[in-house]
Design a protein around this motif. Structure first.
Motif, PDB file in Angstrom:
ATOM      1  N   ILE A 127       0.833  -1.205   0.000  1.00  0.00           N
ATOM      2  CA  ILE A 127       0.000   0.000   0.000  1.00  0.00           C
ATOM      3  C   ILE A 127       0.863   1.248   0.000  1.00  0.00           C
ATOM      4  N   VAL A 128       1.926   1.235   0.801  1.00  0.00           N
ATOM      5  CA  VAL A 128       2.832   2.384   0.872  1.00  0.00           C
ATOM      6  C   VAL A 128       3.459   2.661  -0.486  1.00  0.00           C
ATOM      7  N   GLY A 129       3.705   1.600  -1.265  1.00  0.00           N
ATOM      8  CA  GLY A 129       4.382   1.767  -2.547  1.00  0.00           C
ATOM      9  C   GLY A 129       3.489   2.180  -3.699  1.00  0.00           C
ATOM     10  N   VAL A 130       2.176   2.353  -3.453  1.00  0.00           N
ATOM     11  CA  VAL A 130       1.262   2.718  -4.532  1.00  0.00           C
ATOM     12  C   VAL A 130       1.500   4.155  -4.977  1.00  0.00           C
ATOM     13  N   LYS A 131       1.507   4.394  -6.271  1.00  0.00           N
ATOM     14  CA  LYS A 131       1.685   5.734  -6.830  1.00  0.00           C
ATOM     15  C   LYS A 131       0.376   6.224  -7.416  1.00  0.00           C
ATOM     16  N   LYS A 132      -0.001   7.461  -7.089  1.00  0.00           N
ATOM     17  CA  LYS A 132      -1.237   8.043  -7.603  1.00  0.00           C
ATOM     18  C   LYS A 132      -0.901   8.932  -8.798  1.00  0.00           C
ATOM     19  N   PRO A 133      -1.243   8.504 -10.006  1.00  0.00           N
ATOM     20  CA  PRO A 133      -0.895   9.309 -11.182  1.00  0.00           C
ATOM     21  C   PRO A 133      -1.754  10.564 -11.262  1.00  0.00           C
ATOM     22  N   LEU A 134      -1.178  11.603 -11.846  1.00  0.00           N
ATOM     23  CA  LEU A 134      -1.896  12.861 -12.049  1.00  0.00           C
ATOM     24  C   LEU A 134      -2.665  12.770 -13.360  1.00  0.00           C
ATOM     25  N   GLN A 151      -3.279  19.398   0.549  1.00  0.00           N
ATOM     26  CA  GLN A 151      -3.761  18.037   0.286  1.00  0.00           C
ATOM     27  C   GLN A 151      -3.169  17.467  -0.998  1.00  0.00           C
ATOM     28  N   ASP A 152      -2.129  18.132  -1.532  1.00  0.00           N
ATOM     29  CA  ASP A 152      -1.416  17.687  -2.749  1.00  0.00           C
ATOM     30  C   ASP A 152      -2.278  17.767  -3.996  1.00  0.00           C
ATOM     31  N   VAL A 153      -3.275  18.635  -3.985  1.00  0.00           N
ATOM     32  CA  VAL A 153      -4.102  18.848  -5.173  1.00  0.00           C
ATOM     33  C   VAL A 153      -3.435  19.891  -6.068  1.00  0.00           C
ATOM     34  N   VAL A 154      -3.199  19.517  -7.311  1.00  0.00           N
ATOM     35  CA  VAL A 154      -2.530  20.404  -8.269  1.00  0.00           C
ATOM     36  C   VAL A 154      -3.590  21.185  -9.051  1.00  0.00           C
ATOM     37  N   PHE A 155      -3.363  22.490  -9.226  1.00  0.00           N
ATOM     38  CA  PHE A 155      -4.247  23.293 -10.069  1.00  0.00           C
ATOM     39  C   PHE A 155      -3.464  24.459 -10.645  1.00  0.00           C
ATOM     40  N   PRO A 200       4.125  17.503  -7.940  1.00  0.00           N
ATOM     41  CA  PRO A 200       3.973  16.205  -8.609  1.00  0.00           C
ATOM     42  C   PRO A 200       5.242  15.818  -9.368  1.00  0.00           C
ATOM     43  N   GLU A 201       5.396  14.536  -9.606  1.00  0.00           N
ATOM     44  CA  GLU A 201       6.548  14.060 -10.367  1.00  0.00           C
ATOM     45  C   GLU A 201       6.450  14.461 -11.836  1.00  0.00           C
ATOM     46  N   GLU A 202       5.224  14.668 -12.315  1.00  0.00           N
ATOM     47  CA  GLU A 202       5.037  15.056 -13.716  1.00  0.00           C
ATOM     48  C   GLU A 202       5.685  16.411 -13.990  1.00  0.00           C
TER      49      GLU A 202
END
Length: 211
Positions: free
Chosen positions: A48-55, A117-121, A179-181
């Motif tokens: 679970i810790v290793g899951v990545k959430k893509p943008l 909350q790490d929300v990108v805009f 983000p990593e992107e």
């Protein structure tokens, strides 16, 4: 000869205590059995810790009044937008299309932002106008964006002041998690389905009364 009648055994305090202890042990064993059914392995927790959430989606909007955010110090773009007030959506306009609908177009500086909350805009801050109309709102928004490059800030529209009012977080909220992107990828996501490249775009046709 009379046969003696056996009377019920007398329960002593010690016997009652033993009975209660037995009930407690059974309850604890049942609880342990339930926990054993639900317990996950450490390997699952590690996965679970290793899951990545893509943008996948990037909104183009103003910061909400209740969210603290940061502005990237070097990623921004000056461009033209049309705000579709009916759909509450912003559309990017190519420079060659601007003269056709110039009265609907706003020049903006598009800032790359991220919330706590790490929300990108992307925040479109309106550039100053030659007629200086709405100058206080535009200047205060630009000042807030500049302040948010180094500090966690939230902003509200102060109608009495006629400008945006910034509030700086009192606690140390740490560094923003960008983000990593790449900036280019973030911009592509923001402009997806929001580009006006010709006068045949449905929004342009609607604004000109052609449909």
């Amino acid at each position: 000869m009379n046969t003696p009648i056996n009377s019920p055994a007398h329960t002593t305090p010690a016997d009652a205590s033993t009975h209660e202890e037995a009930k407690q042990i059974l309850a604890e064993q049942a609880e342990d059995a339930l926990m054993a059914k639900l317990r996950i392995s450490q390997s699952y927790a590690d996965a679970i810790v290793g899951v990545k959430k893509p943008l996948l989606t990037v909104a183009v909007r103003k910061p909400n009044k209740n969210e603290f955010f940061r502005v990237h110090p070097s990623h921004f773009l000056d461009c033209c937008l049309i705000e579709d007030k009916t759909e509450r959506e912003n559309f990017f306009v190519l420079p060659e299309v601007v003269p056709i609908v110039s009265s609907f177009v706003e020049g903006v500086r598009l800032h790359f932002c991220v919330t706590r909350q790490d929300v990108v805009f992307l925040w479109p801050v309106k550039l100053p106008r030659e007629d200086r109309r709405g100058d206080a709102w535009r200047k205060s928004a630009a000042d807030c964006a500049s302040l948010a490059q180094d500090r966690w800030v939230r902003i509200t529209a102060d109608m009495n002041l006629g400008a945006y009012q910034p509030y700086v977080a009192m606690a140390d909220l740490g560094d923003p998690k960008w983000p990593e992107e790449s900036w280019s990828k973030v911009f592509q996501l923001a402009t997806r389905d929001r580009m006006i490249e010709s006068e045949q775009h449905p929004l342009i046709r609607r604004l000109l009364g052609q449909e």
